[in-house]
Structure formats: structure tokens, C-alpha cells
Design a protein around this motif. Structure first.
Motif, PDB file in Angstrom:
ATOM      1  N   GLY A 196       0.825  -1.203   0.000  1.00 19.87           N
ATOM      2  CA  GLY A 196       0.000   0.000   0.000  1.00 19.87           C
ATOM      3  C   GLY A 196       0.854   1.245   0.000  1.00 19.87           C
ATOM      4  O   GLY A 196       2.082   1.187   0.089  1.00 19.87           O
TER       5      GLY A 196
ATOM      6  N   LEU B   9       1.829  -0.846   4.852  1.00 13.47           N
ATOM      7  CA  LEU B   9       1.248  -1.604   5.947  1.00 13.47           C
ATOM      8  C   LEU B   9       2.099  -2.848   6.204  1.00 13.47           C
ATOM      9  O   LEU B   9       2.391  -3.605   5.270  1.00 13.47           O
TER      10      LEU B   9
ATOM     11  N   ASN C 215      -1.437  -5.566  11.953  1.00 13.45           N
ATOM     12  CA  ASN C 215      -1.878  -4.342  11.275  1.00 13.45           C
ATOM     13  C   ASN C 215      -2.780  -4.661  10.082  1.00 13.45           C
ATOM     14  O   ASN C 215      -3.717  -3.914   9.791  1.00 13.45           O
ATOM     15  N   TYR C 216      -2.496  -5.765   9.390  1.00 18.12           N
ATOM     16  CA  TYR C 216      -3.389  -6.190   8.313  1.00 18.12           C
ATOM     17  C   TYR C 216      -4.771  -6.531   8.871  1.00 18.12           C
ATOM     18  O   TYR C 216      -5.798  -6.208   8.270  1.00 18.12           O
TER      19      TYR C 216
ATOM     20  N   ALA D 298      -6.520  -3.177   9.901  1.00 22.94           N
ATOM     21  CA  ALA D 298      -6.981  -2.446   8.721  1.00 22.94           C
ATOM     22  C   ALA D 298      -8.183  -3.150   8.086  1.00 22.94           C
ATOM     23  O   ALA D 298      -9.139  -2.502   7.641  1.00 22.94           O
ATOM     24  N   SER D 299      -8.133  -4.472   8.063  1.00 20.63           N
ATOM     25  CA  SER D 299      -9.226  -5.249   7.491  1.00 20.63           C
ATOM     26  C   SER D 299     -10.517  -5.064   8.286  1.00 20.63           C
ATOM     27  O   SER D 299     -11.608  -4.906   7.717  1.00 20.63           O
TER      28      SER D 299
ATOM     29  N   LEU E  15      -7.980  -9.230   4.861  1.00 24.06           N
ATOM     30  CA  LEU E  15      -6.633  -8.878   4.425  1.00 24.06           C
ATOM     31  C   LEU E  15      -5.583  -9.769   5.073  1.00 24.06           C
ATOM     32  O   LEU E  15      -4.494  -9.947   4.515  1.00 24.06           O
TER      33      LEU E  15
ATOM     34  N   VAL F 126      -3.779  -5.838  -1.006  1.00 20.35           N
ATOM     35  CA  VAL F 126      -3.489  -4.417  -0.782  1.00 20.35           C
ATOM     36  C   VAL F 126      -2.713  -3.833  -1.955  1.00 20.35           C
ATOM     37  O   VAL F 126      -3.018  -2.739  -2.440  1.00 20.35           O
TER      38      VAL F 126
ATOM     39  N   LEU G 181      -7.397  -0.208  -2.445  1.00 21.59           N
ATOM     40  CA  LEU G 181      -6.893  -0.684  -1.161  1.00 21.59           C
ATOM     41  C   LEU G 181      -5.536  -0.069  -0.814  1.00 21.59           C
ATOM     42  O   LEU G 181      -5.227   0.131   0.361  1.00 21.59           O
TER      43      LEU G 181
ATOM     44  N   THR H 189      -5.832   1.620   2.832  1.00 15.78           N
ATOM     45  CA  THR H 189      -5.021   1.239   3.981  1.00 15.78           C
ATOM     46  C   THR H 189      -4.216   2.435   4.489  1.00 15.78           C
ATOM     47  O   THR H 189      -3.969   2.566   5.694  1.00 15.78           O
TER      48      THR H 189
ATOM     49  N   TYR I 171      -6.708   4.471   6.374  1.00 15.39           N
ATOM     50  CA  TYR I 171      -6.920   3.819   7.672  1.00 15.39           C
ATOM     51  C   TYR I 171      -5.822   4.222   8.652  1.00 15.39           C
ATOM     52  O   TYR I 171      -6.106   4.624   9.793  1.00 15.39           O
TER      53      TYR I 171
END
Length: 282
Positions: free
Chosen positions: A176, A180, A185-186, A189-190, A200, A207, A213, A217, A220
Motif C-alpha cells: 500500500g 502496511l 496491522n493487516y 486495517a481489514s 486482508l 493491498v 486498497l 489502507t 486507515y
């Protein structure tokens, strides 16, 4: 050197000296925007009267021009104005903001994903904060060129960014426009984007595959980590740098701190915000 050539060189030097009514010697802690602002100049005017000056590698002791021969004495800089929503950023403004730093012209798809989601996903409500966001994104992504951490793109960095319980065939290196990283963290964010922590986590490559995305992200991250910072909301660009890369760029301002700020200063103008950019907070 021929006499005629020497005369032309001397003439150019004399013109430059006489065209500058006031000079300034660069001191420790100085950078181009600070010098310009301290002397009542816009950054564009400072560049204009100092052609060829390398602001990304400003050397101590360099003498710069802070008032040209046809310029009236500087007036004190005006204080920042309160943020306002401003008009919607056009595709032309977006292109100008990206290409101002020598990056390739962005596609319509990049603009659409940017303009359609900055409010709903990033919580950004005014053009000043939007300029802050874009300055960091352009720096982090090489002008929207990279959606994957370049050193990991081919080999996936299999022994890095590993957490207990991660699937052996999934890799959580940077993806991203704001890179990310790590499985948690994935998941976060998901959850934020889809209400599902596993979407994610199970498909981290999504991403970088998706333009939307790659932006979302980043939005986010901004909304959760940067947007609510009081300094950011008061127009202090350094506060956003501290949130994003403070360990490397702040306390004091170093690394890419000045480059990020000068990018922001230009984007702020392109986005039509009529205020002096504020570097404080880093």
C-alpha cells in the motif's frame, strides 16, 4: 578564457549581485522554508531569487538571497488562518501536486481512489490536512510508484514481520501507499475497512493489487494514528511527520523531515490553502 567570454561572465555576476538587495548566511537548523518565512518570502519567491540552490542539501555558511533588487522590504508573515473545507480537489490539481516533484503524471484511477475515499476512510475534512496526507504518501511511495516494499517484492522477506500464528505461506511485509506491515496491522486495517479482520490477513497481496486498497489502507493508518493529533488539527505539519516517521525524522528535525515539509508547502499552495505552512511539532 577569451576576453569577450570573461566579460560576459563578469556581467552576469554583477547582475546577480546587484539584483539581490539583501543576503543571509545559512546557520545550523536552517532550511529553505524557515529562511523564506523569516524574511517574509513565499517559498516560490525564495526559489526564484536563488536559482540552482539545493534545498535538500542546504550547507552551513552558504549565502542566499532574501530580497531581490526590485522587492520592497519584507513584511511580517501573516498568522495561519483557521482550516476550511475548501473546494473539491480537481484532477488537474492532483496532477500538479504529484508532478511538482518530478514524479510521473498520475492516472485517473489513482485520482478517483484518492478523491472518493479521503473523507469516509481517512476522516479528512479540509484541504490543509489533505495536503499533509498527500505529502507523506508521495514521499513514502516514490510518487505513487511503489505499492510494495521494494526489497521484499521478489523474495517476500520470509523471515521478517513474522508473528506467532502467522500462516507459513503468507507474508506481511509493506504494502500500500503507506507500507502496511505485520499481520496484526493487516487484521486491524481489514476490520476497519470491511468489518472482517481476516479478509486482508488471509490475502495480504490484495493491498498491492488494488489501487483502492493501496489508498484505503493509507487512509486507515492516517485516521487511526494521525488525524486526531491536536498538532495536526492546528496545522502543525511536523506533528504528522512525528506520527508517521518520528523515530527517524524528529527530535530534532532530521532525515527526510525537511523534504517532507517542502513537499507539503508546495501541495498546500496547489490545493488553494491561503496560509503559511507551519513546520512545528517534529
Amino acid at each position: 578564457m577569451k576576453a569577450v567570454e570573461l566579460s560576459l561572465v563578469l556581467l552576469c555576476l554583477v547582475y546577480y549581485v546587484h539584483s539581490c538587495a539583501q543576503t543571509y548566511t545559512v546557520n545550523s537548523g536552517d532550511y529553505c522554508w524557515k529562511i523564506a518565512n523569516d524574511h517574509g518570502l513565499t517559498l516560490d519567491k525564495f526559489y526564484q531569487i536563488n536559482p540552482g540552490l539545493n534545498c535538500n542539501n542546504l550547507q552551513l555558511g552558504v549565502v542566499v538571497c532574501v530580497r531581490d533588487g526590485g522587492q520592497s522590504p519584507p513584511s511580517p508573515p501573516s498568522p495561519p488562518s483557521p482550516p476550511s473545507p475548501g473546494g473539491k480537489i480537481s484532477f488537474g490539481q492532483f496532477v500538479n501536486a504529484v508532478t511538482a516533484f518530478g514524479y510521473p503524471s498520475p492516472s485517473q484511477d489513482k485520482y478517483n481512489a484518492f478523491i472518493n475515499n479521503y473523507q469516509t476512510k481517512g476522516g479528512i475534512t479540509n484541504n490543509r490536512e489533505l495536503a499533509m496526507f498527500l505529502a507523506h504518501i508521495l514521499h513514502e511511495s516514490g510518487g505513487l510508484k511503489f505499492k510494495e516494499e521494494t526489497r521484499c517484492k521478489d523474495n517476500k522477506c520470509p523471515n521478517e514481520y513474522r508473528s506467532p500464528g502467522d500462516p507459513g505461506n503468507k507474508f506481511y511485509y509493506g504494502r500500500g501507499y503507506i507500507q502496511l506491515t505485520w499481520s496484526y496491522n493487516y487484521k486491524a486495517a481489514s476490520q476497519y475497512l470491511f468489518g472482517d479482520p481476516n479478509r486482508l490477513f488471509n490475502d495480504p497481496d490484495a493491498v498491492s493489487r488494488s489501487e483502492e486498497l493501496s489508498w484505503n489502507t493509507a487512509f486507515y493508518f492516517w485516521k487511526v494514528n494521525v488525524h486526531s493529533d491536536p498538532g495536526v488539527q492546528n496545522g502543525q505539519f511536523g506533528s504528522s511527520t512525528k506520527k508517521i516517521n518520528g523515530a527517524y525524522d524528529c527530535s530534532p528535525c532530521r532525515g527526510s523531515c525537511n523534504t517532507r515539509f517542502e513537499m507539503y508547502s508546495k501541495i498546500l499552495k496547489v490545493f488553494g490553502v491561503q496560509e503559511n505552512p507551519n513546520p512545528a511539532g517534529c
